[in-house]
Design an enzyme around this catalytic site. Structure first.
Site, PDB file in Angstrom:
ATOM      1  N   GLU A 489       0.827  -1.203   0.000  1.00  0.00           N
ATOM      2  CA  GLU A 489       0.000   0.000   0.000  1.00  0.00           C
ATOM      3  C   GLU A 489       0.871   1.266   0.000  1.00  0.00           C
ATOM      4  OE1 GLU A 489      -2.753   1.005  -0.684  1.00  0.00           O
ATOM      5  OE2 GLU A 489      -3.065   2.859   0.422  1.00  0.00           O
ATOM      6  N   GLU A 496       1.178   6.435  -7.221  1.00  0.00           N
ATOM      7  CA  GLU A 496       0.027   7.088  -7.837  1.00  0.00           C
ATOM      8  C   GLU A 496       0.065   8.603  -7.715  1.00  0.00           C
ATOM      9  OE1 GLU A 496      -3.869   5.909  -6.419  1.00  0.00           O
ATOM     10  OE2 GLU A 496      -3.120   5.662  -4.401  1.00  0.00           O
TER      11      GLU A 496
HETATM   12  C1  F6R Z   1      -5.568   3.916  -4.440  1.00  0.00           C
HETATM   13  C2  F6R Z   1      -6.960   3.818  -4.749  1.00  0.00           C
HETATM   14  C3  F6R Z   1      -7.457   2.719  -5.622  1.00  0.00           C
HETATM   15  C4  F6R Z   1      -8.740   2.179  -5.015  1.00  0.00           C
HETATM   16  C5  F6R Z   1      -9.376   1.147  -5.947  1.00  0.00           C
HETATM   17  C6  F6R Z   1     -10.645   0.571  -5.360  1.00  0.00           C
HETATM   18  O1  F6R Z   1      -5.291   4.974  -3.586  1.00  0.00           O
HETATM   19  O2  F6R Z   1      -7.712   4.625  -4.288  1.00  0.00           O
HETATM   20  O3  F6R Z   1      -6.516   1.711  -5.800  1.00  0.00           O
HETATM   21  O4  F6R Z   1      -8.438   1.607  -3.780  1.00  0.00           O
HETATM   22  O5  F6R Z   1      -9.664   1.758  -7.169  1.00  0.00           O
HETATM   23  O6  F6R Z   1     -11.599   1.558  -5.128  1.00  0.00           O
HETATM   24  P1  F6R Z   1     -12.829   1.277  -4.184  1.00  0.00           P
HETATM   25  O7  F6R Z   1     -12.293   1.091  -2.802  1.00  0.00           O
HETATM   26  O8  F6R Z   1     -13.702   2.487  -4.310  1.00  0.00           O
HETATM   27  O9  F6R Z   1     -13.487   0.032  -4.684  1.00  0.00           O
END
Ligand code: F6R
Length: 614
Positions: A489, A496
């Site tokens: 993470e 990113e």
């Molecule tokens: C990284 C990030 C993405 C989300 C992923 C899932 O900081 O935000 O990797 O974790 O796109 O998104 P959700 O949690 O909304 O399903």
């Protein structure tokens, strides 16, 4: 992904639409556009610019009490002025904004071209505008809703869309299949958006459209019906609105310069909220009422599988470790984006956990649907109440992190890991986790908000460390067992928002290949929890140092002097909960490094919040 806004009512539509776009820009920001009808034709302004610039360019007023608008994250066709939404039909009567992907777009475009229609953009959306116009022409007296239903009958793919017919400026038609659409109910006015963020400054009363639903929206009323039905069968009804507890301030920056830092600082409060009512001192356990499972059902679980994408998947790995450690149930995590494609074996004794901040991630939703189809028992661990995944699962754990606007997820990831600690403790206490250990964990969980505050107080120290490494082109993030998903993470956050190449590696795997990359230009961020693997992790650091690699140690332990070039030492807690805390300095590290490099922190290139397309 893209942001959609619609308005019909007694106000001037364009300021409402632009304000809505501004709130939704985090969902996609490569172009923006607005359409407001004037004398039977939509007046459209659109360009491959940010919303603020579109607003600046709109010097001439756009009077009109109805309109639609869009902020885009390109899928079909580059980010250009002409590909920006809204899209019009050839006669310039119908305007459409769309979120999602039309899979048979090429076939539809060819059919339209064969009929003599000239398509001006490269998008899939434009075809929808032409199809609706054709359906209106064919059924001279048909309603806009019927024309939209008939046009969508030819469309394969996902959509959340809003349609405006400039000759009928008293209604908008919206449809949903896989991409979120929510209606905001005002007093003699109606708002439409792909996300609550655009609505909550005007109303808290909302209606979520379900997949396969269509709605005709007028200033004082709306009616929903099924996309499948034909005109006679359409069971028109008005769904009952729900009241959301979000306020406009939840989406304001306040004293912060960007949402990422604001959300990092909201973590103590988010964790307090997520813990409220969930700790049980009497029985040294946790309560998760949303699971709707009694002790017997909890005991029947033989495996736990966590499914999520990106950071949610890494949080799932933390969850799998917690469940195995605390409950001694085999557990693992898998990217939800892969799950349905490998025809997974679904086991009735396995608890599947779908993890998503937005609750709208298409890949995670598809994994849930695959599970439902095969009779798997799935719970959602979701932040956005009312979202597709929350509704599809029907039970689970809400994160209570509050709205997350920054594309880089922080408080949601922290509350995901926290939820898994709560789940692990609950599953453990109906099995063999002792009362003493239960008590220890409950105390550790209760201490988390204060510990997070202590970590945030280290911000200046972490910022100074981050700035020192801003010249790096690559970085390793190294972790072992509990530290491994934390490292993943951490690398994710760095890449990113800073665009520095960051690769996470398991500590023991380094020597099987990647050690070859270590030299003085390759810094390694090493996660060193104060646990039974401490000396092993020190050994890893020695291996990297012996090859001249700079070391940034993130630890809650006392490290031997001069072992690392930089040490970020955070407060300790119960070892099982270490991953929750060790991730937080990594958020600040990535943030300050990106800041030093002058990156657009809340809107990193090529990305968007809420990935509602495959
Ligand atoms: C990284 C990030 C993405 C989300 C992923 C899932 O900081 O935000 O990797 O974790 O796109 O998104 P959700 O949690 O909304 O399903």
């Amino acid at each position: 992904m893209c942001g959609i806004v619609g308005y019909i009512g007694h106000r001037d539509a364009s300021p409402v639409l632009l304000e809505g776009l501004h709130r939704l820009e985090y969902r996609g920001y490569d172009s923006a556009g607005i359409a407001v009808p004037h004398r039977g034709r939509p007046r459209v302004h659109k360009a491959a610019v940010r919303v603020a610039e579109l607003r600046d360019r709109l010097q001439t007023p756009m009077p009109g009490r109805i309109g639609i608008a869009h902020t885009r994250w390109a899928t079909h066709g580059e980010a250009t002025d002409v590909n920006a939404h809204p899209h019009l039909d050839a006669s310039g009567r119908i305007a459409v904004v769309h979120n999602g992907i039309i899979e048979n777009a090429e076939a539809l475009r060819e059919q339209l071209t064969g009929r003599g229609v000239t398509l001006v953009s490269d998008t899939d959306t434009e075809a929808i505008a032409h199809l609706i116009a054709a359906a209106l022409d064919e059924g001279a007296n048909s309603s806009l809703e019927d024309a939209v239903r008939s046009a969508l009958g030819a469309v394969d793919g996902t959509y959340g869309l809003v349609v405006l017919d400039a000759r009928r400026p008293e209604e908008l038609v919206v449809a949903r299949n896989g991409s979120p659409i929510v209606l905001g109910i005002g007093d003699g006015e109606m708002f439409i958006a792909s996300d609550l963020a655009a609505l909550v400054r005007y109303t808290q009363r909302v209606v979520y459209l379900d997949d396969g639903e269509l709605a005709t929206v007028r200033a004082g009323a709306f009616q929903t019906s099924s996309l499948q039905a034909n005109t006679l069968q359409a069971d028109r009804a008005a769904k009952t609105p729900t009241t959301v507890s979000l306020e406009a301030e939840d989406y304001e920056l306040g004293e912060f310069a960007d949402f990422m830092r604001k959300e990092i600082y909201e973590q103590p409060e988010a964790v307090r909220r997520a813990l409220r009512g969930r700790l049980d001192d009497r029985f040294a356990t946790t309560h998760l009422g949303g699971l709707n499972m009694d002790a017997r059902q909890l005991r029947e679980i033989r495996r736990v599988k966590f499914l999520g994408c990106g950071s949610a998947y890494y949080a799932g790995q933390i969850g799998a470790n917690l469940v195995e450690e605390l409950a001694r149930i085999p557990a693992d995590a898998e990217p939800a984006s892969e799950f349905r494609y490998r025809n997974p074996v679904i086991d009735s004794d396995t608890l599947y956990v779908a993890i998503s901040q937005s609750g709208e991630t298409a890949d995670t939703l598809a994994a849930v649907q695959e599970l439902q189809r095969k009779g798997g028992q799935v719970i959602g661990v979701v932040n956005a109440v009312g979202s597709a995944i929350a509704r599809e699962c029907g039970r689970g754990i809400f994160l209570h992190a509050g709205p997350e606007v920054s594309v880089a997820s922080t408080k949601a990831v922290t509350t995901m890991s926290l939820s898994f600690a709560l789940l692990g403790a609950l599953l453990g206490r109906v099995r063999d986790l002792s009362t003493a250990n239960g008590k220890r964990l409950v105390a550790g969980l209760r201490a988390l908000p204060e510990r997070i505050e202590q970590i945030l107080a280290l911000e200046e120290e972490i910022a100074a460390a981050a700035r020192e490494y801003a010249h790096a082109s690559h970085m390793f993030f190294i972790g072992r067992v509990r530290g491994w998903p934390v490292a993943r993470e951490g690398a994710q956050k760095l890449k990113e928002i800073s665009y520095i190449h960051a690769e996470a590696y398991q500590a023991a795997e380094l020597k099987h290949g990647p050690l070859a990359l270590i030299d003085e230009t390759m810094p390694s961020v090493v996660i060193v929890p104060d646990d039974e693997l401490f000396t092993k992790n020190i050994g890893t650091i020695e291996q990297i140092r012996a090859r001249g690699g700079p070391i940034i140690a993130i630890t809650n332990a006392e490290l031997p002097a001069d072992l690392a070039d930089t040490v970020i030492r955070i407060p300790g807690n119960e070892p099982e909960l270490d991953p929750i805390l060790l991730g937080i300095p990594l958020q600040l590290f990535a943030y300050h490094l990106a800041l030093k490099l002058g990156r657009d922190i809340d809107k990193p290139r090529n990305l968007a919040k809420s990935v509602t397309v495959e």
